[in-house]
Design an enzyme around this catalytic site. Structure first.
Site, PDB file in Angstrom:
ATOM      1  N   GLY A 105       7.082   5.307  39.136  1.00 14.78           N
ATOM      2  CA  GLY A 105       7.312   6.132  37.963  1.00 14.78           C
ATOM      3  C   GLY A 105       8.261   7.282  38.248  1.00 14.78           C
ATOM      4  O   GLY A 105       8.676   7.493  39.394  1.00 14.78           O
ATOM      5  N   HIS A 121      21.752 -22.597  14.945  1.00 17.73           N
ATOM      6  CA  HIS A 121      21.261 -23.599  15.905  1.00 17.73           C
ATOM      7  C   HIS A 121      22.418 -24.078  16.767  1.00 17.73           C
ATOM      8  O   HIS A 121      23.481 -24.346  16.234  1.00 17.73           O
ATOM      9  CB  HIS A 121      20.645 -24.780  15.158  1.00 17.73           C
ATOM     10  CG  HIS A 121      20.262 -25.902  16.076  1.00 17.73           C
ATOM     11  ND1 HIS A 121      19.135 -25.847  16.870  1.00 17.73           N
ATOM     12  CD2 HIS A 121      20.882 -27.086  16.358  1.00 17.73           C
ATOM     13  CE1 HIS A 121      19.058 -26.954  17.589  1.00 17.73           C
ATOM     14  NE2 HIS A 121      20.117 -27.727  17.295  1.00 17.73           N
ATOM     15  N   CYS A 153      21.228   7.390  33.916  1.00 21.53           N
ATOM     16  CA  CYS A 153      21.550   6.093  33.318  1.00 21.53           C
ATOM     17  C   CYS A 153      22.859   5.519  33.852  1.00 21.53           C
ATOM     18  O   CYS A 153      22.907   4.399  34.345  1.00 21.53           O
ATOM     19  CB  CYS A 153      21.611   6.262  31.799  1.00 21.53           C
ATOM     20  SG  CYS A 153      22.148   4.804  30.922  1.00 21.53           S
ATOM     21  N   ALA A 208      16.916   5.168  27.982  1.00 22.62           N
ATOM     22  CA  ALA A 208      18.197   5.750  27.579  1.00 22.62           C
ATOM     23  C   ALA A 208      18.345   5.780  26.059  1.00 22.62           C
ATOM     24  O   ALA A 208      18.805   6.780  25.490  1.00 22.62           O
ATOM     25  CB  ALA A 208      19.331   4.943  28.212  1.00 22.62           C
ATOM     26  N   LEU A 214      10.435  -4.431  39.594  1.00 21.91           N
ATOM     27  CA  LEU A 214      10.712  -5.838  39.302  1.00 21.91           C
ATOM     28  C   LEU A 214      12.211  -6.105  39.164  1.00 21.91           C
ATOM     29  O   LEU A 214      12.708  -7.148  39.592  1.00 21.91           O
ATOM     30  CB  LEU A 214       9.967  -6.269  38.036  1.00 21.91           C
ATOM     31  CG  LEU A 214       8.437  -6.158  38.152  1.00 21.91           C
ATOM     32  CD1 LEU A 214       7.765  -6.614  36.876  1.00 21.91           C
ATOM     33  CD2 LEU A 214       7.899  -6.945  39.343  1.00 21.91           C
TER      34      LEU A 214
HETATM   35  P1  FAD Z   1      19.218  11.793  32.652  1.00 19.25           P
HETATM   36  O1  FAD Z   1      19.973  10.542  32.421  1.00 19.25           O
HETATM   37  O2  FAD Z   1      18.332  11.854  33.839  1.00 19.25           O
HETATM   38  O3  FAD Z   1      20.293  12.962  32.729  1.00 19.25           O
HETATM   39  C1  FAD Z   1      19.955  14.268  33.053  1.00 19.25           C
HETATM   40  C2  FAD Z   1      21.173  14.968  33.601  1.00 19.25           C
HETATM   41  O4  FAD Z   1      20.905  16.357  33.661  1.00 19.25           O
HETATM   42  C3  FAD Z   1      21.533  14.547  35.025  1.00 19.25           C
HETATM   43  O5  FAD Z   1      22.891  14.201  35.082  1.00 19.25           O
HETATM   44  C4  FAD Z   1      21.240  15.769  35.858  1.00 19.25           C
HETATM   45  O6  FAD Z   1      22.108  15.913  36.961  1.00 19.25           O
HETATM   46  C5  FAD Z   1      21.464  16.872  34.849  1.00 19.25           C
HETATM   47  N1  FAD Z   1      20.760  18.113  35.143  1.00 19.25           N
HETATM   48  C6  FAD Z   1      19.442  18.286  35.388  1.00 19.25           C
HETATM   49  N2  FAD Z   1      19.134  19.577  35.539  1.00 19.25           N
HETATM   50  C7  FAD Z   1      20.291  20.263  35.401  1.00 19.25           C
HETATM   51  C8  FAD Z   1      20.620  21.637  35.438  1.00 19.25           C
HETATM   52  N3  FAD Z   1      19.694  22.582  35.594  1.00 19.25           N
HETATM   53  N4  FAD Z   1      21.919  21.976  35.279  1.00 19.25           N
HETATM   54  C9  FAD Z   1      22.879  21.017  35.081  1.00 19.25           C
HETATM   55  N5  FAD Z   1      22.618  19.720  35.012  1.00 19.25           N
HETATM   56  C10 FAD Z   1      21.335  19.324  35.166  1.00 19.25           C
HETATM   57  N6  FAD Z   1      16.708   3.015  30.590  1.00 19.25           N
HETATM   58  C11 FAD Z   1      17.055   2.090  29.675  1.00 19.25           C
HETATM   59  O7  FAD Z   1      16.940   2.354  28.479  1.00 19.25           O
HETATM   60  N7  FAD Z   1      17.563   0.878  30.042  1.00 19.25           N
HETATM   61  C12 FAD Z   1      17.709   0.526  31.337  1.00 19.25           C
HETATM   62  O8  FAD Z   1      18.169  -0.579  31.637  1.00 19.25           O
HETATM   63  C13 FAD Z   1      17.341   1.469  32.339  1.00 19.25           C
HETATM   64  N8  FAD Z   1      17.483   1.180  33.641  1.00 19.25           N
HETATM   65  C14 FAD Z   1      17.147   2.117  34.579  1.00 19.25           C
HETATM   66  C15 FAD Z   1      17.281   1.785  35.923  1.00 19.25           C
HETATM   67  C16 FAD Z   1      16.940   2.695  36.892  1.00 19.25           C
HETATM   68  C17 FAD Z   1      17.085   2.331  38.356  1.00 19.25           C
HETATM   69  C18 FAD Z   1      16.476   3.991  36.510  1.00 19.25           C
HETATM   70  C19 FAD Z   1      16.142   5.011  37.559  1.00 19.25           C
HETATM   71  C20 FAD Z   1      16.344   4.339  35.181  1.00 19.25           C
HETATM   72  C21 FAD Z   1      16.666   3.383  34.194  1.00 19.25           C
HETATM   73  N9  FAD Z   1      16.516   3.667  32.841  1.00 19.25           N
HETATM   74  C22 FAD Z   1      16.839   2.724  31.914  1.00 19.25           C
HETATM   75  C23 FAD Z   1      16.003   4.968  32.378  1.00 19.25           C
HETATM   76  C24 FAD Z   1      17.176   5.858  31.918  1.00 19.25           C
HETATM   77  O9  FAD Z   1      18.100   5.997  32.980  1.00 19.25           O
HETATM   78  C25 FAD Z   1      16.655   7.219  31.485  1.00 19.25           C
HETATM   79  O10 FAD Z   1      15.654   7.045  30.513  1.00 19.25           O
HETATM   80  C26 FAD Z   1      17.780   8.048  30.885  1.00 19.25           C
HETATM   81  O11 FAD Z   1      18.817   8.243  31.813  1.00 19.25           O
HETATM   82  C27 FAD Z   1      17.257   9.410  30.424  1.00 19.25           C
HETATM   83  O12 FAD Z   1      18.301  10.135  29.897  1.00 19.25           O
HETATM   84  P2  FAD Z   1      18.293  11.731  29.873  1.00 19.25           P
HETATM   85  O13 FAD Z   1      19.562  12.117  29.209  1.00 19.25           O
HETATM   86  O14 FAD Z   1      17.021  12.218  29.341  1.00 19.25           O
HETATM   87  O15 FAD Z   1      18.313  12.171  31.407  1.00 19.25           O
HETATM   88  P1  NAD Z   2       6.845   2.279  35.755  1.00 20.25           P
HETATM   89  O1  NAD Z   2       5.938   3.234  35.120  1.00 20.25           O
HETATM   90  O2  NAD Z   2       7.548   1.264  34.923  1.00 20.25           O
HETATM   91  O3  NAD Z   2       6.054   1.429  36.863  1.00 20.25           O
HETATM   92  C1  NAD Z   2       5.366   2.037  37.899  1.00 20.25           C
HETATM   93  C2  NAD Z   2       4.336   1.050  38.409  1.00 20.25           C
HETATM   94  O4  NAD Z   2       3.805   1.544  39.616  1.00 20.25           O
HETATM   95  C3  NAD Z   2       3.160   0.859  37.443  1.00 20.25           C
HETATM   96  O5  NAD Z   2       2.973  -0.514  37.233  1.00 20.25           O
HETATM   97  C4  NAD Z   2       1.987   1.506  38.167  1.00 20.25           C
HETATM   98  O6  NAD Z   2       0.754   0.868  37.907  1.00 20.25           O
HETATM   99  C5  NAD Z   2       2.403   1.325  39.633  1.00 20.25           C
HETATM  100  N1  NAD Z   2       1.839   2.299  40.565  1.00 20.25           N
HETATM  101  C6  NAD Z   2       1.691   3.636  40.382  1.00 20.25           C
HETATM  102  N2  NAD Z   2       1.155   4.205  41.490  1.00 20.25           N
HETATM  103  C7  NAD Z   2       0.975   3.200  42.387  1.00 20.25           C
HETATM  104  C8  NAD Z   2       0.468   3.138  43.719  1.00 20.25           C
HETATM  105  N3  NAD Z   2       0.059   4.236  44.355  1.00 20.25           N
HETATM  106  N4  NAD Z   2       0.421   1.936  44.339  1.00 20.25           N
HETATM  107  C9  NAD Z   2       0.846   0.809  43.709  1.00 20.25           C
HETATM  108  N5  NAD Z   2       1.349   0.816  42.441  1.00 20.25           N
HETATM  109  C10 NAD Z   2       1.414   1.986  41.806  1.00 20.25           C
HETATM  110  O7  NAD Z   2       7.873   3.163  36.598  1.00 20.25           O
HETATM  111  P2  NAD Z   2       9.214   2.769  37.328  1.00 20.25           P
HETATM  112  O8  NAD Z   2       9.329   1.301  37.508  1.00 20.25           O
HETATM  113  O9  NAD Z   2       9.302   3.661  38.515  1.00 20.25           O
HETATM  114  O10 NAD Z   2      10.305   3.219  36.287  1.00 20.25           O
HETATM  115  C11 NAD Z   2      10.402   4.607  35.881  1.00 20.25           C
HETATM  116  C12 NAD Z   2      10.944   4.714  34.493  1.00 20.25           C
HETATM  117  O11 NAD Z   2      12.291   4.290  34.433  1.00 20.25           O
HETATM  118  C13 NAD Z   2      10.153   3.876  33.528  1.00 20.25           C
HETATM  119  O12 NAD Z   2       9.461   4.740  32.667  1.00 20.25           O
HETATM  120  C14 NAD Z   2      11.150   3.086  32.774  1.00 20.25           C
HETATM  121  O13 NAD Z   2      11.033   3.310  31.401  1.00 20.25           O
HETATM  122  C15 NAD Z   2      12.504   3.559  33.249  1.00 20.25           C
HETATM  123  N6  NAD Z   2      13.296   2.352  33.550  1.00 20.25           N
HETATM  124  C16 NAD Z   2      13.631   1.542  32.505  1.00 20.25           C
HETATM  125  C17 NAD Z   2      14.322   0.374  32.753  1.00 20.25           C
HETATM  126  C18 NAD Z   2      14.660  -0.512  31.611  1.00 20.25           C
HETATM  127  O14 NAD Z   2      14.567  -0.071  30.480  1.00 20.25           O
HETATM  128  N7  NAD Z   2      15.059  -1.743  31.838  1.00 20.25           N
HETATM  129  C19 NAD Z   2      14.672   0.027  34.043  1.00 20.25           C
HETATM  130  C20 NAD Z   2      14.302   0.869  35.070  1.00 20.25           C
HETATM  131  C21 NAD Z   2      13.626   2.034  34.802  1.00 20.25           C
END
Ligand code: FAD
Ligand code: NAD
Length: 465
Positions: free
Chosen positions: A270, A443, A42, A319, A185
């Site tokens: 994903g 408003h 995150c 998150a 997106l």
């Molecule tokens: P993580 O945040 O993945 O944290 C896991 C941590 O564990 C990592 O720091 C990793 O290094 C550590 N770790 C793993 N294995 C070990 C080990 N064996 N020993 C020590 N450390 C270890 N979610 C939202 O709600 N809003 C958003 O706007 C949003 N935007 C996103 C944008 C992107 C590009 C991406 C990729 C994700 C986004 N997400 C968003 C999703 C969000 O980041 C995750 O859902 C969230 O971080 C999950 O939290 P977590 O604590 O489960 O795991």
């Molecule tokens: P996602 O599940 O949101 O979207 C993946 C998309 O890829 C789906 O629409 C699926 O139909 C498509 N897809 C899968 N296989 C495909 C293929 N072979 N060819 C073409 N399309 C295919 O996953 P993501 O965008 O990678 O995000 C991963 C996770 O991170 C999500 O679960 C999301 O919750 C989290 N995330 C959250 C935010 C936010 O909350 N704003 C932002 C970024 C990421």
């Protein structure tokens, strides 16, 4: 060997929040993190850097496309991409340092290194702080990693995941995005606004396919206006890199082979649970069919003193969901009886306009055979939208036909991310559409659209459409 009441593996929003709550409840707590900085996906490569770039690119886009209409003349705006990335890095490091501060403030020990389970009360750490610790309770919060397509291995240069897309050195000429979900997106929007050509190739028949169908259509209309191209119902079958050129081969809905050519390919299909070398097998912890750690309703694994939370377990990969589960587990360990309402976890897409939703989609209600009413209100009919120039979007309220209880709210609008919280609050208190309709809304605000949609749901009573 140091002993703790709780050892948390992973410092993302699940892990660090859980550690804070454990410490608040008087438990001696340690957090283990394999990376140098705390905060997980995150803070480092997810929510925070993506939102920093979304905001910066939106400012640029407004300067190019809408300042003139607002009567602001600027010489041709230019992107200083290095500065944009530097600012993003600064936002990330300040936010991560904030977690260091919170760990110190709550007297939580931070151990940097790779954590693995030795037995049900012992965790080994290998890395900067190599050691072994004992724990009465272990919380697994190891998060997730991007899914790699078998025919599109990440080379981290031209065939990239979100992690690389957040730190590119140049603005792509043509970014092909595989996956029209949240990441595709959001990051597609960033680069389109900065001048890239962006083509989204999506397997399903709509973008954001798990959200309410009307939202995908509405968002696609807006994104097409800024020039994003879409190829829906298109199954990618191959990705090939030749120097600076990337070719994506796919089968379109007519069954024909199509080829997209660009200089970068972002694979956003994903994320998968991350449990590599965690030592689950040492204690016999089960995974489900998608490789996620299996947990019961209390978020306990098959070993009762070992819990798992966040992206590494079932449910939305968000998150705020991870944070709620972190607090839930800490309070459960302390003997309290916490509760999470999984039906009311909001989902947000930070495009412009934003998309935000809570509760059931219209498709889910139909499938369940629930009798419902629907009210919607177009953003363009709102004074606040016309004042800012953000007229795209719609608010949709779904309510039970007999009881009027709000079952789902779906929004595409400027600031939908903030508007949705009114719906979440109302639904937590099991409000009816009539309840929302009768609340006096300031408003002019974007939230008036929610009131109007609620009025429409209660029987065609919207006042401004
Ligand atoms: P993580 O945040 O993945 O944290 C896991 C941590 O564990 C990592 O720091 C990793 O290094 C550590 N770790 C793993 N294995 C070990 C080990 N064996 N020993 C020590 N450390 C270890 N979610 C939202 O709600 N809003 C958003 O706007 C949003 N935007 C996103 C944008 C992107 C590009 C991406 C990729 C994700 C986004 N997400 C968003 C999703 C969000 O980041 C995750 O859902 C969230 O971080 C999950 O939290 P977590 O604590 O489960 O795991
Ligand atoms: P996602 O599940 O949101 O979207 C993946 C998309 O890829 C789906 O629409 C699926 O139909 C498509 N897809 C899968 N296989 C495909 C293929 N072979 N060819 C073409 N399309 C295919 O996953 P993501 O965008 O990678 O995000 C991963 C996770 O991170 C999500 O679960 C999301 O919750 C989290 N995330 C959250 C935010 C936010 O909350 N704003 C932002 C970024 C990421």
């Amino acid at each position: 060997m140091s002993s703790y009441d709780v050892v948390v593996i992973g410092s993302g929003p699940g892990g660090y929040v859980s550690a804070i709550r454990c410490a608040q409840l008087g438990m001696k707590t340690a957090v283990i993190e394999k990376y140098q900085t705390l905060g997980g996906t995150c803070l480092n490569v997810g929510c925070i850097p993506s939102k920093a770039l979304l905001d910066s690119s939106e400012h640029y886009h407004a300067a190019v496309h809408s300042f003139q209409e607002h009567g602001i003349q600027v010489d041709k705006p230019r992107v200083d991409f290095a500065q944009m990335m530097k600012r993003k890095a600064g936002v990330v490091s300040t936010t991560c340092e904030g977690i260091d501060y919170l760990m110190k403030k709550n007297e939580i020990d931070v151990l940097h290194g790779f954590g693995s389970i030795v037995d049900k009360n012992t965790v080994q750490i290998i890395g900067k702080d190599t050691t072994t610790v004992s724990a009465k309770h272990i919380i697994l919060a190891t998060g997730s990693k991007p899914i790699e397509l078998p025919f599109a291995k990440f080379d981290k240069e031209r065939i990239i995941s979100s992690t690389e897309a957040l730190s590119l050195k140049e603005i792509p000429k043509h970014m092909i995005v595989i996956g029209g979900g949240v990441i595709g997106l959001e990051l597609g929007s960033v680069y389109k606004r900065l001048g890239s050509e962006v083509t989204v190739v999506e397997f399903a028949k709509s973008i954001i396919p798990t959200m309410d169908g009307a939202m995908g259509k509405e968002l696609m209309r807006s994104m097409k206006k800024i020039g994003v191209k879409f190829s829906l119902s298109t199954k990618v079958s191959g990705v090939h890199r030749d120097g600076e050129l990337v070719q994506v081969t796919a089968i379109n809905k007519k069954g024909e082979e199509v080829v997209f050519e660009g200089d970068y390919c972002l694979v956003a299909v994903g994320r998968g649970a991350y449990t590599d070398k965690l030592g689950l097998e040492n204690v016999g912890i089960d995974s489900d069919d998608r490789g996620r750690i299996a947990v019961n309703a209390q978020l306990q694994t098959s070993v009762p003193n070992i819990y798992a939370i966040g992206d590494v377990v079932r449910g939305a990969m968000l998150a705020h969901k991870a944070e709620e589960e972190g607090v839930f587990v800490a309070e459960s360990i302390a003997g309290e009886k916490p509760h999470i309402n999984y039906d009311l976890i909001p989902g947000i897409v930070y495009t412009w306009p934003e998309v935000a939703a809570v509760g059931k989609t219209e498709e889910q209600l139909k499938e369940a055979g629930t009798e419902y009413k629907m009210g919607s209100f177009p953003m363009r009919a709102l004074g606040r939208s016309r004042a800012s120039g953000d007229i795209d979007g719609v608010v949709k309220v779904l309510a039970d036909k007999k009881t009027d209880e709000v079952l789902g709210v779906h929004i595409v609008a400027a600031r939908a991310a903030d508007i949705i919280m009114e719906a979440v609050t109302a639904m937590e208190f099991r409000a009816s559409a009539e309840d929302i309709a009768r609340i006096c809304h300031g408003h002019p605000t974007y939230t008036e659209a929610l009131k109007e949609a609620a009025l429409a749901a209660t029987g065609n009573r919207a006042l401004h459409s």
